[in-house]
Design an enzyme around this catalytic site. Structure first.
Site, short mmCIF file in Angstrom:
data_model
loop_
_atom_site.label_atom_id
_atom_site.label_comp_id
_atom_site.label_asym_id
_atom_site.label_seq_id
_atom_site.Cartn_x
_atom_site.Cartn_y
_atom_site.Cartn_z
CG HIS A 1 -28.72 30.58 7.16
ND1 HIS A 1 -29.90 30.76 6.46
CD2 HIS A 1 -27.99 29.70 6.43
CE1 HIS A 1 -29.87 30.01 5.36
NE2 HIS A 1 -28.73 29.36 5.33
CD GLU B 1 -24.33 29.36 5.52
OE1 GLU B 1 -24.55 28.35 4.85
OE2 GLU B 1 -25.11 30.34 5.53
CG ASP C 1 -24.61 31.35 0.94
OD1 ASP C 1 -24.63 30.15 1.22
OD2 ASP C 1 -25.45 32.17 1.36
CG HIS D 1 -28.38 31.47 -0.81
ND1 HIS D 1 -29.47 31.06 -1.56
CD2 HIS D 1 -28.14 30.46 0.07
CE1 HIS D 1 -29.86 29.86 -1.15
NE2 HIS D 1 -29.07 29.47 -0.16
CG ASP E 1 -23.12 26.93 1.93
OD1 ASP E 1 -22.68 26.06 1.15
OD2 ASP E 1 -24.34 27.03 2.20
#
Length: 273
Positions: free
Chosen positions: A5, A25, A27, A41, A85
């Site tokens: 993440h 993942e 951002d 993020h 994301d």
């Protein structure tokens, strides 16, 4: 798929894969002209994490390409899936299509190396807002007009807003999507969330007329919540601690039923056991 993440700095790719992630993942923030700008993020983010690591998006793509190109000194064979994301909250609905086009061109140039032995990972475009479904059509249009429609074989989709499953199906219909669908469900690790909607997504995936191919749950950092998610039948778990998920997968209850996905496992195919 053990999904690391919030991997937003190039150095974190090695860090998370070395802990056991076969997927990451990342951002993606956009500027006011719909260009993907940073892998960032920002505050707030998950408990126990630094929220402010970042790279310029195109630089991150180059680092990611190295990590997923066989023969490169930075290559990780087991890194097979990347979820972008897409932080489209800064965009107006009518900017979504252009954002998709610009995102596709960035990936084509910096990740896929203009179709010439680029990175091999599968890519999931994760969109937080159903109203931004035109990002998908814009992305597809750009790859087609640039002469590389075949790269869409490597691209899947996710709407990450925890919307009603029927509403998500409708957005895909509008976007002309019939496959390559990952369905996320989850919440920041600072809060608890039940598995009701995950179970609905899994039921859709396993039905004869569902639109979902894979289901993943985020953000899972504890052994018990990992077991609960596996018991619910998810295909992927997004985590800040890939080693925790890997440990649980090694427990006798799960070892026989689950394994870590490799490049040969098609992420767009619904698993039938």
């Amino acid at each position: 798929w053990i999904m690391g993440h919030m991997v937003n700095a190039i150095a974190q790719i090695d860090e998370f894969v070395n802990l056991g992630a076969n997927s990451i993942e990342t951002d993606v923030s956009f500027d006011s002209s719909d260009n993907p700008e940073y892998t960032y993020h920002g505050i707030p983010c998950d408990c126990g994490r630094t929220c402010t690591k970042w790279e310029h998006f195109n630089e991150f793509l180059k680092g990611l390409r190295k990590a997923t190109t066989p023969g490169d000194s930075k290559y990780h064979e087991k890194l097979v899936l990347v979820v972008f994301d897409l932080k489209t909250g800064s965009l107006y609905d009518n900017q979504a299509s252009d954002a998709g086009k610009k995102l596709a061109k960035s990936l084509l140039q910096n990740y896929w190396n203009n179709g010439n032995n680029g990175g091999r990972a599968y890519i999931v475009l994760s969109i937080p807002n159903l109203a931004h479904y035109k990002l998908i059509t814009g992305f597809k249009e750009a790859l087609t007009s640039e002469g590389h429609p075949e790269l869409m074989d490597k691209v899947g989709y996710d709407f990450s807003g925890n919307d009603d499953i029927g509403d998500v199906a409708n957005a895909y219909k509008k976007a002309g999507v019939t496959g390559h669908v990952w369905q996320s469900d989850g919440i920041t690790n600072c809060l608890l969330r039940g598995l009701d909607r995950v179970r609905k997504a899994v039921a859709n995936r396993d039905s004869s007329n569902g639109y979902i191919n894979k289901v993943y749950y985020w953000t899972v950092d504890k052994r018990q919540s990992t077991r609960d998610a596996l018991d619910a039948g998810v295909d992927g778990i997004m985590t800040n601690y890939p080693d925790v998920i890997a440990d649980v997968l090694n427990e006798s209850a799960y070892k026989a039923k689950f394994r870590i996905a490799s490049y040969d496992d098609n992420p767009w195919e619904t698993f039938k056991n």
